[in-house]
Write a protein that holds these residues in place. Structure first.
Motif, PDB file in Angstrom:
ATOM      1  N   ARG A  48       0.840  -1.204   0.000  1.00 16.82           N
ATOM      2  CA  ARG A  48       0.000   0.000   0.000  1.00 16.82           C
ATOM      3  C   ARG A  48       0.875   1.254   0.000  1.00 16.82           C
ATOM      4  O   ARG A  48       0.604   2.212  -0.722  1.00 16.82           O
ATOM      5  N   GLY A  49       1.930   1.247   0.802  1.00 16.05           N
ATOM      6  CA  GLY A  49       2.850   2.381   0.825  1.00 16.05           C
ATOM      7  C   GLY A  49       3.517   2.581  -0.523  1.00 16.05           C
ATOM      8  O   GLY A  49       3.639   3.711  -1.014  1.00 16.05           O
ATOM      9  N   LEU A  50       3.947   1.482  -1.148  1.00 14.47           N
ATOM     10  CA  LEU A  50       4.550   1.556  -2.475  1.00 14.47           C
ATOM     11  C   LEU A  50       3.546   2.082  -3.498  1.00 14.47           C
ATOM     12  O   LEU A  50       3.889   2.881  -4.370  1.00 14.47           O
ATOM     13  N   PHE A  51       2.304   1.645  -3.387  1.00 16.30           N
ATOM     14  CA  PHE A  51       1.243   2.114  -4.274  1.00 16.30           C
ATOM     15  C   PHE A  51       1.098   3.631  -4.179  1.00 16.30           C
ATOM     16  O   PHE A  51       1.080   4.334  -5.197  1.00 16.30           O
ATOM     17  N   TYR A  52       0.994   4.161  -2.965  1.00 14.53           N
ATOM     18  CA  TYR A  52       0.825   5.608  -2.807  1.00 14.53           C
ATOM     19  C   TYR A  52       2.086   6.379  -3.188  1.00 14.53           C
ATOM     20  O   TYR A  52       2.003   7.486  -3.722  1.00 14.53           O
ATOM     21  N   LEU A 102     -10.320   6.643   2.464  1.00 17.04           N
ATOM     22  CA  LEU A 102      -9.102   7.220   1.889  1.00 17.04           C
ATOM     23  C   LEU A 102      -8.146   7.677   2.980  1.00 17.04           C
ATOM     24  O   LEU A 102      -6.946   7.421   2.910  1.00 17.04           O
ATOM     25  N   ILE A 103      -8.677   8.340   3.995  1.00 13.26           N
ATOM     26  CA  ILE A 103      -7.840   8.827   5.091  1.00 13.26           C
ATOM     27  C   ILE A 103      -7.214   7.651   5.825  1.00 13.26           C
ATOM     28  O   ILE A 103      -6.012   7.610   6.061  1.00 13.26           O
ATOM     29  N   PHE A 104      -8.031   6.674   6.157  1.00 15.56           N
ATOM     30  CA  PHE A 104      -7.542   5.479   6.850  1.00 15.56           C
ATOM     31  C   PHE A 104      -6.482   4.760   6.017  1.00 15.56           C
ATOM     32  O   PHE A 104      -5.456   4.335   6.526  1.00 15.56           O
ATOM     33  N   ASP A 105      -6.736   4.636   4.741  1.00 18.76           N
ATOM     34  CA  ASP A 105      -5.855   3.900   3.846  1.00 18.76           C
ATOM     35  C   ASP A 105      -4.478   4.547   3.735  1.00 18.76           C
ATOM     36  O   ASP A 105      -3.479   3.849   3.591  1.00 18.76           O
ATOM     37  N   PRO A 109      -0.807   3.154   7.546  1.00 18.06           N
ATOM     38  CA  PRO A 109       0.556   2.627   7.350  1.00 18.06           C
ATOM     39  C   PRO A 109       1.640   3.590   7.839  1.00 18.06           C
ATOM     40  O   PRO A 109       2.677   3.155   8.337  1.00 18.06           O
ATOM     41  N   VAL A 110       1.402   4.881   7.716  1.00 20.18           N
ATOM     42  CA  VAL A 110       2.372   5.873   8.197  1.00 20.18           C
ATOM     43  C   VAL A 110       2.500   5.788   9.721  1.00 20.18           C
ATOM     44  O   VAL A 110       3.601   5.787  10.271  1.00 20.18           O
ATOM     45  N   ILE A 111       1.374   5.663  10.413  1.00 15.07           N
ATOM     46  CA  ILE A 111       1.387   5.555  11.871  1.00 15.07           C
ATOM     47  C   ILE A 111       2.069   4.249  12.296  1.00 15.07           C
ATOM     48  O   ILE A 111       2.893   4.236  13.207  1.00 15.07           O
ATOM     49  N   ASN A 112       1.747   3.152  11.609  1.00 14.83           N
ATOM     50  CA  ASN A 112       2.383   1.870  11.942  1.00 14.83           C
ATOM     51  C   ASN A 112       3.896   1.930  11.733  1.00 14.83           C
ATOM     52  O   ASN A 112       4.660   1.450  12.574  1.00 14.83           O
TER      53      ASN A 112
END
Length: 131
Positions: A48-52, A102-105, A109-112
């Motif tokens: 997901r991080g790579l996607f964004y 969208l916000i959660f998505d 991952p940033v918080i984790n």
């Protein structure tokens, strides 16, 4: 189990700080997971991080076709998320989600990543209390 009677209720946290500490507690036990479990649990947030990350880079390095295709695939992904999450919510008689996904998505991952990098669980001198 997908029965409505199979739901385990957890009282939601009423502040960001309380939720943050709860996430920190949950992540604090990751050192006890097997390597394959750690890999599986990190695969989705990493992808997901790579996607964004690529979603941000495409407008700078792509042409008009690449940008349009990226937007198209992003909208498909968002539509699939809405469909799956809202069908599940309907099945369990829960509220529907729309743009909050969208916000959660993006934010989770940033918080984790922050918690895994700078959180208290890496510091044994800080005691994490479980309820």
């Amino acid at each position: 189990e997908i029965s409505r009677d199979s739901i385990t209720w957890s009282e939601p946290k009423n502040s960001f700080k309380a939720w943050y500490y709860q996430k920190e507690r949950h992540l604090s036990v990751s050192s006890f997971y097997t390597p394959i479990s750690k890999f599986r649990l990190s695969l989705e947030p990493a992808s997901r991080g790579l996607f964004y990350f690529t979603l941000i880079l495409i407008p700078f390095f792509g042409n008009l076709v690449t940008i349009a295709a990226t937007l198209f695939f992003y909208l498909i992904r968002f539509g699939v998320q809405l469909l799956i999450i809202n069908r599940s919510a309907k099945h369990f008689n829960e509220r529907r989600y729309h743009f909050s996904i969208l916000i959660f998505d993006i934010i989770l991952p940033v918080i984790n990543l922050f918690l895994l990098t700078f959180g208290r669980m890496g510091n044994k001198s800080k005691n994490i209390r479980w309820k």
